[in-house]
Scaffold this motif. Structure first.
Motif, PDB file in Angstrom:
ATOM      1  N   LYS A  92      85.156 110.090  64.424  1.00  0.00           N
ATOM      2  CA  LYS A  92      85.766 108.776  64.683  1.00  0.00           C
ATOM      3  C   LYS A  92      84.756 107.754  65.212  1.00  0.00           C
ATOM      4  O   LYS A  92      85.058 106.972  66.121  1.00  0.00           O
ATOM      5  CB  LYS A  92      86.970 108.899  65.635  1.00  0.00           C
ATOM      6  CG  LYS A  92      88.122 109.726  65.048  1.00  0.00           C
ATOM      7  CD  LYS A  92      89.402 109.534  65.813  1.00  0.00           C
ATOM      8  CE  LYS A  92      90.514 110.446  65.321  1.00  0.00           C
ATOM      9  NZ  LYS A  92      90.938 110.198  63.949  1.00  0.00           N
ATOM     10  N   LEU A  93      83.568 107.751  64.658  1.00  0.00           N
ATOM     11  CA  LEU A  93      82.585 106.716  65.001  1.00  0.00           C
ATOM     12  C   LEU A  93      82.811 105.491  64.116  1.00  0.00           C
ATOM     13  O   LEU A  93      83.205 105.626  62.958  1.00  0.00           O
ATOM     14  CB  LEU A  93      81.162 107.249  64.805  1.00  0.00           C
ATOM     15  CG  LEU A  93      80.768 108.454  65.666  1.00  0.00           C
ATOM     16  CD1 LEU A  93      79.376 108.937  65.291  1.00  0.00           C
ATOM     17  CD2 LEU A  93      80.834 108.114  67.151  1.00  0.00           C
ATOM     18  N   LEU A  94      82.555 104.313  64.661  1.00  0.00           N
ATOM     19  CA  LEU A  94      82.707 103.080  63.880  1.00  0.00           C
ATOM     20  C   LEU A  94      81.502 102.943  62.952  1.00  0.00           C
ATOM     21  O   LEU A  94      80.358 102.875  63.420  1.00  0.00           O
ATOM     22  CB  LEU A  94      82.797 101.879  64.819  1.00  0.00           C
ATOM     23  CG  LEU A  94      83.962 101.931  65.820  1.00  0.00           C
ATOM     24  CD1 LEU A  94      83.805 100.880  66.895  1.00  0.00           C
ATOM     25  CD2 LEU A  94      85.295 101.782  65.109  1.00  0.00           C
ATOM     26  N   PRO A  95      81.717 102.909  61.628  1.00  0.00           N
ATOM     27  CA  PRO A  95      80.603 103.005  60.684  1.00  0.00           C
ATOM     28  C   PRO A  95      79.700 101.778  60.625  1.00  0.00           C
ATOM     29  O   PRO A  95      78.567 101.857  60.164  1.00  0.00           O
ATOM     30  CB  PRO A  95      81.301 103.222  59.331  1.00  0.00           C
ATOM     31  CG  PRO A  95      82.665 102.629  59.505  1.00  0.00           C
ATOM     32  CD  PRO A  95      83.028 102.854  60.943  1.00  0.00           C
ATOM     33  N   ASP A  96      80.205 100.633  61.113  1.00  0.00           N
ATOM     34  CA  ASP A  96      79.448  99.386  60.976  1.00  0.00           C
ATOM     35  C   ASP A  96      78.653  99.038  62.239  1.00  0.00           C
ATOM     36  O   ASP A  96      78.146  97.932  62.377  1.00  0.00           O
ATOM     37  CB  ASP A  96      80.394  98.229  60.639  1.00  0.00           C
ATOM     38  CG  ASP A  96      81.459  98.028  61.709  1.00  0.00           C
ATOM     39  OD1 ASP A  96      81.683  98.971  62.516  1.00  0.00           O
ATOM     40  OD2 ASP A  96      82.072  96.945  61.759  1.00  0.00           O
ATOM     41  N   ARG A  97      78.531  99.978  63.169  1.00  0.00           N
ATOM     42  CA  ARG A  97      77.803  99.739  64.421  1.00  0.00           C
ATOM     43  C   ARG A  97      76.831 100.864  64.678  1.00  0.00           C
ATOM     44  O   ARG A  97      77.070 102.010  64.284  1.00  0.00           O
ATOM     45  CB  ARG A  97      78.778  99.664  65.612  1.00  0.00           C
ATOM     46  CG  ARG A  97      79.779  98.542  65.503  1.00  0.00           C
ATOM     47  CD  ARG A  97      80.929  98.747  66.481  1.00  0.00           C
ATOM     48  NE  ARG A  97      82.081  97.959  66.040  1.00  0.00           N
ATOM     49  CZ  ARG A  97      82.593  96.966  66.743  1.00  0.00           C
ATOM     50  NH1 ARG A  97      82.084  96.629  67.904  1.00  0.00           N
ATOM     51  NH2 ARG A  97      83.628  96.288  66.293  1.00  0.00           N
ATOM     52  N   THR A  98      75.752 100.537  65.384  1.00  0.00           N
ATOM     53  CA  THR A  98      74.804 101.587  65.768  1.00  0.00           C
ATOM     54  C   THR A  98      75.465 102.529  66.779  1.00  0.00           C
ATOM     55  O   THR A  98      76.550 102.232  67.306  1.00  0.00           O
ATOM     56  CB  THR A  98      73.547 100.982  66.432  1.00  0.00           C
ATOM     57  OG1 THR A  98      73.936 100.376  67.681  1.00  0.00           O
ATOM     58  CG2 THR A  98      72.864  99.971  65.535  1.00  0.00           C
ATOM     59  N   ILE A  99      74.792 103.647  67.047  1.00  0.00           N
ATOM     60  CA  ILE A  99      75.304 104.593  68.036  1.00  0.00           C
ATOM     61  C   ILE A  99      75.460 103.895  69.388  1.00  0.00           C
ATOM     62  O   ILE A  99      76.486 104.030  70.059  1.00  0.00           O
ATOM     63  CB  ILE A  99      74.348 105.802  68.144  1.00  0.00           C
ATOM     64  CG1 ILE A  99      74.275 106.544  66.797  1.00  0.00           C
ATOM     65  CG2 ILE A  99      74.761 106.716  69.272  1.00  0.00           C
ATOM     66  CD1 ILE A  99      75.587 106.810  66.121  1.00  0.00           C
ATOM     67  N   PHE A 100      74.440 103.138  69.784  1.00  0.00           N
ATOM     68  CA  PHE A 100      74.514 102.403  71.052  1.00  0.00           C
ATOM     69  C   PHE A 100      75.725 101.472  71.058  1.00  0.00           C
ATOM     70  O   PHE A 100      76.487 101.424  72.025  1.00  0.00           O
ATOM     71  CB  PHE A 100      73.221 101.598  71.274  1.00  0.00           C
ATOM     72  CG  PHE A 100      73.179 100.904  72.607  1.00  0.00           C
ATOM     73  CD1 PHE A 100      72.602 101.516  73.704  1.00  0.00           C
ATOM     74  CD2 PHE A 100      73.727  99.632  72.767  1.00  0.00           C
ATOM     75  CE1 PHE A 100      72.569 100.872  74.948  1.00  0.00           C
ATOM     76  CE2 PHE A 100      73.706  98.993  74.001  1.00  0.00           C
ATOM     77  CZ  PHE A 100      73.119  99.612  75.095  1.00  0.00           C
ATOM     78  N   GLU A 101      75.913 100.731  69.957  1.00  0.00           N
ATOM     79  CA  GLU A 101      77.020  99.774  69.886  1.00  0.00           C
ATOM     80  C   GLU A 101      78.378 100.470  69.878  1.00  0.00           C
ATOM     81  O   GLU A 101      79.366  99.926  70.404  1.00  0.00           O
ATOM     82  CB  GLU A 101      76.864  98.889  68.648  1.00  0.00           C
ATOM     83  CG  GLU A 101      75.708  97.894  68.764  1.00  0.00           C
ATOM     84  CD  GLU A 101      75.313  97.275  67.430  1.00  0.00           C
ATOM     85  OE1 GLU A 101      74.573  96.279  67.459  1.00  0.00           O
ATOM     86  OE2 GLU A 101      75.730  97.786  66.366  1.00  0.00           O
ATOM     87  N   ASN A 102      78.454 101.673  69.285  1.00  0.00           N
ATOM     88  CA  ASN A 102      79.692 102.456  69.344  1.00  0.00           C
ATOM     89  C   ASN A 102      80.095 102.733  70.787  1.00  0.00           C
ATOM     90  O   ASN A 102      81.251 102.566  71.170  1.00  0.00           O
ATOM     91  CB  ASN A 102      79.521 103.781  68.592  1.00  0.00           C
ATOM     92  CG  ASN A 102      80.063 103.756  67.177  1.00  0.00           C
ATOM     93  OD1 ASN A 102      81.234 104.032  66.951  1.00  0.00           O
ATOM     94  ND2 ASN A 102      79.208 103.424  66.222  1.00  0.00           N
TER      95      ASN A 102
END
Length: 227
Positions: A92-102
């Protein structure tokens, strides 16, 4: 002194109008690691959904991290979920953001405002799961195991008393599953309570811990050799 983080007494678990588990009695103390096993449709996921208030509790008494599940109001659910860490099978990670931004998104959504504090917290949790060097990558640039490590880091952001992990190794190969288990047991060793749903009985043998089974509408403790 032990602290009860979850207490269920005479609980009935429902999926829609259908009762899937009856008379569930369970006490979980701070620092425990507990597996929840059982066949598909045995009520494992419904029990987990009840714990993080995706399904309401209508029967019996239940408290989780000091929240009364019977008296829980809609407005209280986000606060309950901040006190829990939930790890899902599909990351469930947001695909349009970096890991940091998630991770930044989660902290801002749960009331964090101070930029330096957000930066520090994200670096801390990514470091704990060995993912700090990947902070600026996009989710699709990571392997499944790496994405699950990030999902575990996300679950740690608000220092939860209890982590609910629903099939966290379900989409991973055996080697990667073992790596994720090492991360979870390390977190548990630091005092976090973890309840983990799994179908992978090989993991139970390699990483033994207290095991509960959902079967025939009941939840009961099993000893490893009878799995």
């Amino acid at each position: 002194m032990s602290k009860t983080v979850l207490s269920l007494q005479g609980v009935g678990i429902y999926q829609n109008e259908h009762k899937v588990l009856s008379n569930v009695n369970l006490e979980v103390q701070k620092g425990e690691f507990i597996y929840l096993i059982g066949k598909t449709g045995s009520g494992k996921s419904s029990l987990m959904k009840t714990l993080y208030a995706d399904l309401p509790l209508h029967e019996g008494q239940g408290t989780i991290v000091d929240y009364d599940l019977r008296k829980l109001k809609e407005k209280d659910i986000p606060f309950l979920r901040r006190s829990l860490g939930v790890v899902f099978q599909d990351f469930k990670l947001l695909p349009d953001r970096t890991i940091f931004e998630n991770l930044q998104f989660v902290l801002k959504a749960t009331g964090w405002t101070e930029k330096e504090g957000i930066q520090r917290k994200i670096e801390e949790v990514l470091d704990r799961v060995g993912m700090l060097p990947h902070a600026n990558k996009m989710p699709h640039q990571l392997s499944g195991g790496e994405q699950q490590r990030v999902a575990i880091a996300r679950a740690l952001l608000n220092d939860p008393d209890l982590i609910l992990a629903d099939e966290p190794t379900g989409n991973l190969d055996p080697q990667t599953s073992a790596e994720v288990m090492e991360v979870l047991f390390k977190i548990n060793g630091n005092g976090r309570t973890i309840i983990m749903v799994t179908h992978d009985y090989a993991l139970l043998l390699k990483y033994p811990a207290k095991t509960l089974k959902c079967e025939d509408g009941s939840v009961f403790e099993v000893v490893q050799r009878s799995l």
